[in-house]
Design an enzyme around this catalytic site. Structure first.
Site, short mmCIF file in Angstrom:
data_model
loop_
_atom_site.label_atom_id
_atom_site.label_comp_id
_atom_site.label_asym_id
_atom_site.label_seq_id
_atom_site.Cartn_x
_atom_site.Cartn_y
_atom_site.Cartn_z
N GLU A 88 27.51 4.44 -4.98
CA GLU A 88 27.06 5.08 -5.93
C GLU A 88 27.63 5.87 -6.93
O GLU A 88 27.70 7.15 -7.71
CB GLU A 88 25.82 6.82 -5.67
CG GLU A 88 25.09 6.31 -4.54
CD GLU A 88 24.44 7.52 -4.69
OE1 GLU A 88 24.72 8.89 -4.10
OE2 GLU A 88 23.24 7.89 -4.38
N GLU B 162 20.10 2.21 0.94
CA GLU B 162 19.57 3.55 1.37
C GLU B 162 18.52 3.74 0.98
O GLU B 162 18.15 3.43 -0.75
CB GLU B 162 20.80 4.20 0.31
CG GLU B 162 21.98 4.66 0.91
CD GLU B 162 22.84 5.73 0.03
OE1 GLU B 162 22.48 7.05 0.10
OE2 GLU B 162 24.00 5.84 0.38
#
Ligand code: BG6
Length: 498
Positions: free
Chosen positions: A184, A396
């Site tokens: 991320e 995810e």
């Protein structure tokens, strides 16, 4: 129902800090995530200010640091991998802990026990026919680099990091084919402490209003500092990432290296052109992280955004060449929720753990206030296809919930099955739309420590771990209802979602 490709990589995802435990064993050093302390099962960690780190240091003996315990994967990885294999996993996403290999980040040679631990994990995965998908940096950096460099703010961290990243390729290239550089990467601008080990008030006195909360409008000086520091840090991460992508391409043919960003689909609140423009700008902003890593250059608009906002980036020497030579092979993303954008800066509410936007009245919400929106995933996958023409790995996705083990020694998590079913359906539809999705690894396949809350109370797993926020419990593992459901999904290659 759409057919998933034959070699679709079904699996699950974790990170070192959230599962390993054994944080002080076998020479391991501590990372900045090992200093985040538990404050309550619904209170996001807020570590933007030096005083918090000072407190963590000063009260190290008495504060509760759940990441240091994880779920004891360090000792139980064989048992855990056997459970993943029982579900039929083809892929397991995990990260390597920088400080397990290089305890302070400055060592010349890595810690042999750490090196061997990851070899053992990879061997175990391959023995079960599971392909590792490895995140090189899942947020963590050595705590000393926070204190000396203010994390990724300083370019001084780059050579140390690149040395570590190149080591990973050299050491594990025969065992690991799929790599992600930074988890991320957009989180360094959203939550600078988490994504970059950055303290916003380092070296200057910021006056914070009484009762200051990170979710309200920020004091002007802090907003400016936030923008400046986090975009400088992001530049350094882009550079480290591009250098290792090139290195992997040059030295480890057959490796695929992806970026990883947090996808957050946005809707304008109303059809007003102002709301639409704001939503467009924020969407572009989110895509910019992929633009740099996949297209190999900074888009023009972000440079004028920097000028407008008084952000001055000290670009690293030869950065254009470095970025152009280090383009990723695929796009990877986490996806949990969407949100709504208004042009009115005064009307912001908390969305997810850290974001300031608006909730969507058309969507249902999890125990933790995260809104459930599989359709947004399908839309975004289509947008990513059109923009990048690269394979996409969804690394995810999932729903966090409060759960307790029943007397029947299981958890009846029908809400998780419903959440995952709807998202798998959306992915199947996106594949029918022509998106090249190569894999799906739902988050926290085994319960683990929540990242934003540093708590065990927020659970994502197919497997329940008997541990609480204080570290009490046997740490034994139990299969939830979703375990058997996901096993069927994988066995039928996404055909049987009932
Ligand atoms: C992602 C992170 O942002 O979201 C994970 O990559 C994290 O580390 C996951 O655990 C879910 O967030 P949380 O706060 O519910 O654990």
């Amino acid at each position: 129902m759409a057919k998933f490709p034959e070699n679709f990589l079904w699996g699950g995802a974790t990170s070192a800090a959230q599962i390993e435990g054994g944080r002080c064993e076998d020479g391991k050093g501590l990372s900045h995530l090992d200093y985040v302390y538990f404050r309550g099962p619904k209170i996001p960690c807020n570590f933007m200010l030096t005083e918090n780190l000072r407190k963590a240091r000063a009260e190290e003996a008495t504060l509760n640091f759940p990441n240091r315990r994880g779920i004891d994967f360090y000792h139980r990885y064989r048992e855990d991998i056997a459970l993943l294999a029982e579900m039929g996993f083809k892929s397991f996403r995990m990260s390597i802990s920088w400080t397990r290999l290089f305890p302070t980040g400055r060592e010349e040679k890595p810690c042999p026990e750490g090196v061997e631990f990851y070899h053992n994990v990879f061997r175990e995965l391959h023995a079960h026919g599971i392909e590792p998908l490895v995140t090189m940096i899942h947020y963590e950096l050595p705590i000393g680099f926070v204190e000396e460099f203010n994390g990724w703010e300083s370019p001084e961290i780059i050579p140390y990091c690149v040395k570590y990243l190149k080591f990973l390729i050299d050491e594990y290239k025969d065992e690991v084919k799929y790599w992600l550089t930074f988890n991320e990467i957009n989180m360094v601008t959203a939550v600078p402490w988490l994504g970059g080990g950055i303290l916003l008030d380092k070296d200057e006195e910021l006056e914070l209003p009484k009762g200051f909360r990170p979710f309200g409008p920020l004091p002007k000086k802090m907003e400016e500092r936030w923008n400046q520091v986090s975009h400088q840090a992001l530049h350094h991460q882009f550079i480290a990432s591009a250098l290792v992508v090139k290195y992997a391409h040059d030295t480890a043919p057959g490796c695929f290296v992806g970026n990883m960003y947090n996808l957050h689909h946005l809707y304008p609140e109303t059809p007003s052109p102002q709301d639409a423009l704001r939503a467009h700008e924020e969407t572009e902003f989110n895509m910019f992280f992929c633009d740099v890593m996949a297209q190999g250059s900074y888009p023009k608009w972000i440079l004028s955004y920097y000028r407008k906002h008084g952000i001055h980036i000290n670009f690293v020497k030869d950065y254009e060449k470095i970025l152009a030579e280090g383009k990723v092979d695929f796009i990877s993303l986490s996806y949990y929720l969407s949100s709504v954008v208004t042009a009115d800066p005064a009307r912001q509410e908390r969305v997810g753990s850290f974001i300031r936007r608006l909730q969507n009245p058309y969507l249902e919400t999890s125990d933790f206030g995260w809104q459930i929106d599989p359709t947004a995933l399908r839309i975004s996958l289509n947008e990513l296809r059109d923009r990048f023409h690269l394979p996409i790995y969804i690394v995810e996705n999932g729903i966090g919930a409060f759960e307790t083990l029943g007397e029947d020694k299981t958890v009846h998590d029908d809400y998780r099955i419903a959440y995952l079913r709807s998202h798998i359906e959306a992915i199947g539809e996106a594949i029918e739309d022509g998106v090249d999705v190569i894999g799906y690894t739902p988050w926290g396949c085994i319960d683990l420590v929540s990242c934003s809350l540093v708590s065990m109370s927020k659970r994502y797993g197919f497997v329940y771990v008997d541990a609480d926020d204080e570290g009490n419990g046997t740490y034994d593992r139990y299969r939830k209802d979703s375990f058997y459901w996901y096993k069927k999904v994988i066995a039928s290659n996404g055909e049987d979602l009932e």
